[in-house]
Design an enzyme around this catalytic site. Structure first.
Site, PDB file in Angstrom:
ATOM      1  CE1 TYR A 135      -3.043  -3.244   0.983  1.00 15.08           C
ATOM      2  CE2 TYR A 135      -4.161  -1.561  -0.319  1.00 15.08           C
ATOM      3  CZ  TYR A 135      -4.088  -2.863   0.158  1.00 15.08           C
ATOM      4  OH  TYR A 135      -5.049  -3.778  -0.206  1.00 15.08           O
TER       5      TYR A 135
ATOM      6  NE  ARG B 109      -3.205  -0.255  -4.967  1.00 21.74           N
ATOM      7  CZ  ARG B 109      -4.429  -0.675  -4.638  1.00 21.74           C
ATOM      8  NH1 ARG B 109      -4.583  -1.603  -3.687  1.00 21.74           N
ATOM      9  NH2 ARG B 109      -5.496  -0.177  -5.218  1.00 21.74           N
TER      10      ARG B 109
ATOM     11  CD  GLN C 298     -16.120  -1.713  -7.655  1.00 20.98           C
ATOM     12  OE1 GLN C 298     -15.945  -2.919  -7.411  1.00 20.98           O
ATOM     13  NE2 GLN C 298     -16.395  -1.288  -8.884  1.00 20.98           N
ATOM     14  CG  ASN C 299     -11.192   3.361  -8.350  1.00 20.13           C
ATOM     15  OD1 ASN C 299     -11.265   2.142  -8.533  1.00 20.13           O
ATOM     16  ND2 ASN C 299     -11.425   4.239  -9.309  1.00 20.13           N
ATOM     17  CB  VAL C 300      -8.224   2.688  -2.166  1.00 14.76           C
ATOM     18  CG1 VAL C 300      -9.187   1.587  -1.750  1.00 14.76           C
ATOM     19  CG2 VAL C 300      -7.066   2.110  -2.977  1.00 14.76           C
ATOM     20  CG  ASP C 301      -7.729   6.690  -7.204  1.00 17.14           C
ATOM     21  OD1 ASP C 301      -7.724   5.828  -8.093  1.00 17.14           O
ATOM     22  OD2 ASP C 301      -8.603   7.587  -7.126  1.00 17.14           O
TER      23      ASP C 301
ATOM     24  CG  HIS D  57     -13.626  -1.811  -2.242  1.00 17.61           C
ATOM     25  ND1 HIS D  57     -13.516  -2.229  -3.537  1.00 17.61           N
ATOM     26  CD2 HIS D  57     -14.787  -2.353  -1.788  1.00 17.61           C
ATOM     27  CE1 HIS D  57     -14.540  -3.006  -3.846  1.00 17.61           C
ATOM     28  NE2 HIS D  57     -15.340  -3.079  -2.799  1.00 17.61           N
TER      29      HIS D  57
ATOM     30  N   GLY E 101     -15.541   1.793 -15.728  1.00 22.29           N
ATOM     31  CA  GLY E 101     -14.212   1.309 -15.360  1.00 22.29           C
ATOM     32  C   GLY E 101     -14.198   0.215 -14.323  1.00 22.29           C
TER      33      GLY E 101
ATOM     34  CB  SER F 265     -14.119  -6.371 -14.332  1.00 20.47           C
ATOM     35  OG  SER F 265     -13.773  -6.587 -12.956  1.00 20.47           O
TER      36      SER F 265
HETATM   37  N1  APR Z   1     -11.380   3.526 -19.177  1.00 18.22           N
HETATM   38  C1  APR Z   1     -12.463   2.840 -18.719  1.00 18.22           C
HETATM   39  N2  APR Z   1     -12.417   1.548 -18.299  1.00 18.22           N
HETATM   40  C2  APR Z   1     -11.207   0.936 -18.373  1.00 18.22           C
HETATM   41  C3  APR Z   1     -10.033   1.583 -18.832  1.00 18.22           C
HETATM   42  C4  APR Z   1     -10.152   2.932 -19.240  1.00 18.22           C
HETATM   43  N3  APR Z   1      -9.102   3.624 -19.699  1.00 18.22           N
HETATM   44  N4  APR Z   1      -9.000   0.691 -18.760  1.00 18.22           N
HETATM   45  C5  APR Z   1      -9.520  -0.459 -18.265  1.00 18.22           C
HETATM   46  N5  APR Z   1     -10.845  -0.319 -18.044  1.00 18.22           N
HETATM   47  C6  APR Z   1     -11.801  -1.295 -17.506  1.00 18.22           C
HETATM   48  C7  APR Z   1     -11.464  -2.731 -17.780  1.00 18.22           C
HETATM   49  O1  APR Z   1     -11.937  -3.116 -19.060  1.00 18.22           O
HETATM   50  C8  APR Z   1     -12.202  -3.435 -16.649  1.00 18.22           C
HETATM   51  O2  APR Z   1     -13.549  -3.715 -16.997  1.00 18.22           O
HETATM   52  O3  APR Z   1     -11.787  -1.163 -16.100  1.00 18.22           O
HETATM   53  C9  APR Z   1     -12.185  -2.408 -15.523  1.00 18.22           C
HETATM   54  C10 APR Z   1     -11.205  -2.750 -14.424  1.00 18.22           C
HETATM   55  O4  APR Z   1     -11.647  -3.928 -13.802  1.00 18.22           O
HETATM   56  P1  APR Z   1     -10.826  -4.467 -12.528  1.00 18.22           P
HETATM   57  O5  APR Z   1      -9.375  -4.414 -12.822  1.00 18.22           O
HETATM   58  O6  APR Z   1     -11.461  -5.765 -12.147  1.00 18.22           O
HETATM   59  O7  APR Z   1     -11.081  -3.361 -11.416  1.00 18.22           O
HETATM   60  P2  APR Z   1     -12.375  -3.179 -10.505  1.00 18.22           P
HETATM   61  O8  APR Z   1     -13.600  -3.651 -11.217  1.00 18.22           O
HETATM   62  O9  APR Z   1     -12.364  -1.770 -10.033  1.00 18.22           O
HETATM   63  O10 APR Z   1     -12.072  -4.155  -9.257  1.00 18.22           O
HETATM   64  C11 APR Z   1     -13.014  -4.141  -8.226  1.00 18.22           C
HETATM   65  O11 APR Z   1     -11.614  -5.670  -6.988  1.00 18.22           O
HETATM   66  O12 APR Z   1      -9.568  -6.341  -6.298  1.00 18.22           O
HETATM   67  C12 APR Z   1     -10.695  -5.678  -5.911  1.00 18.22           C
HETATM   68  O13 APR Z   1     -10.814  -4.036  -4.253  1.00 18.22           O
HETATM   69  C13 APR Z   1     -10.393  -4.236  -5.560  1.00 18.22           C
HETATM   70  O14 APR Z   1     -11.821  -2.320  -5.867  1.00 18.22           O
HETATM   71  C14 APR Z   1     -11.254  -3.450  -6.526  1.00 18.22           C
HETATM   72  C15 APR Z   1     -12.321  -4.445  -6.922  1.00 18.22           C
END
Ligand code: APR
Length: 232
Positions: A53, A56, A86-89, A104, A170, A172
């Protein structure tokens, strides 16, 4: 003012240079998630978790908000906008967004490992390993790890139940309870999803298959046009 609720994930910070989790070369390809982002991992090796962390936090401080964050701020002139991230930034805050729920946790804060109600702002990028909270327990990142409760989920659900518009950007939608929030959005609400990749959502949704910067501009332009049309 009509309410827009926005659910953001790591993808909205990608254009700021911050890694997502599940894209290729994402954080979970570089680090074993159970070692650095779970309560068991913390108990096994707090120093490793603290360093993960700290790294990050350093990257967050070197990053800046991008067009995607700024488009959400622009929307606040026309709608009552709430962001559930869901972001921590802290890029939404630094862009100027006002109503933000961090599901989160937050990289800028630390808490006592014994009492998560003892929360302090971190000055700088580092929590030195072994730093103690006043209660004598280790000071830990103020992050919701896998295996821990999500204390902010109730206020997030309340917001979703009041949404006139719901924008997913942004994420998944792999992680619950965040991924289940869309189920609380009223059927009459118009939903949008901004993501360059396909993300499955089990309800009618307008998909913008673009990055956050350009994709959110399209969605925000459409929402502003709707707001202006309603004024006429
Ligand atoms: N613009 C928009 N979306 C984007 C971009 C971009 N430039 N680049 C990538 N993505 C999308 C990807 O296609 C994907 O669907 O952002 C998504 C990122 O998915 P993850 O990496 O799974 O991140 P997230 O969904 O935020 O994860 C959720 O999982 O590990 C835990 O606590 C952590 O908060 C996190 C949670």
């Amino acid at each position: 003012m009509e309410k827009v609720v926005v659910l953001t994930g790591a993808g909205i910070s990608a254009e700021s240079g911050i890694s997502t989790f599940r894209d290729s070369n994402g954080l979970w390809e570089q680090y074993p998630v159970e070692e650095v982002a779970s309560i068991d991992g913390w108990h096994r090796n707090p120093q490793l978790v603290q360093s993960f962390y700290n790294e990050r936090r350093k990257k967050m401080m070197e990053a800046s908000p991008n067009e995607g964050h700024r488009q959400l701020v622009r929307l606040e002139q026309y709608y009552d906008v709430s962001i559930i991230t869901q972001n921590v930034d802290n890029l939404h805050e630094r862009a100027g967004s006002k109503n933000i729920i961090h599901l989160h946790g937050e990289l800028t804060k630390a808490c006592s490992e014994r009492n998560s109600n003892y929360v302090v702002d971190i000055d700088g990028w580092e929590i030195k390993h072994g730093t103690l909270a006043p209660d004598g327990s280790l000071l830990r990142p103020f992050i919701v790890w896998f295996g821990e409760a999500v204390p902010m989920i109730e206020p997030a659900i309340d917001l979703c139940e009041q949404a006139d518009y719901f924008v997913v950007v942004g994420t998944s939608l792999n992680v619950y309870p965040a991924a289940g929030l869309i189920n609380y959005v009223p059927p009459a609400a118009k939903c949008y999803l901004v993501d360059p990749k396909e993300v499955h959502v089990a309800r009618k949704i307008t998909t913008v298959a673009e990055k956050a910067g350009t994709g959110l501009k399209k969605v925000v332009d459409e929402l502003i046009a709707l707001a202006n049309a309603e004024k006429e």
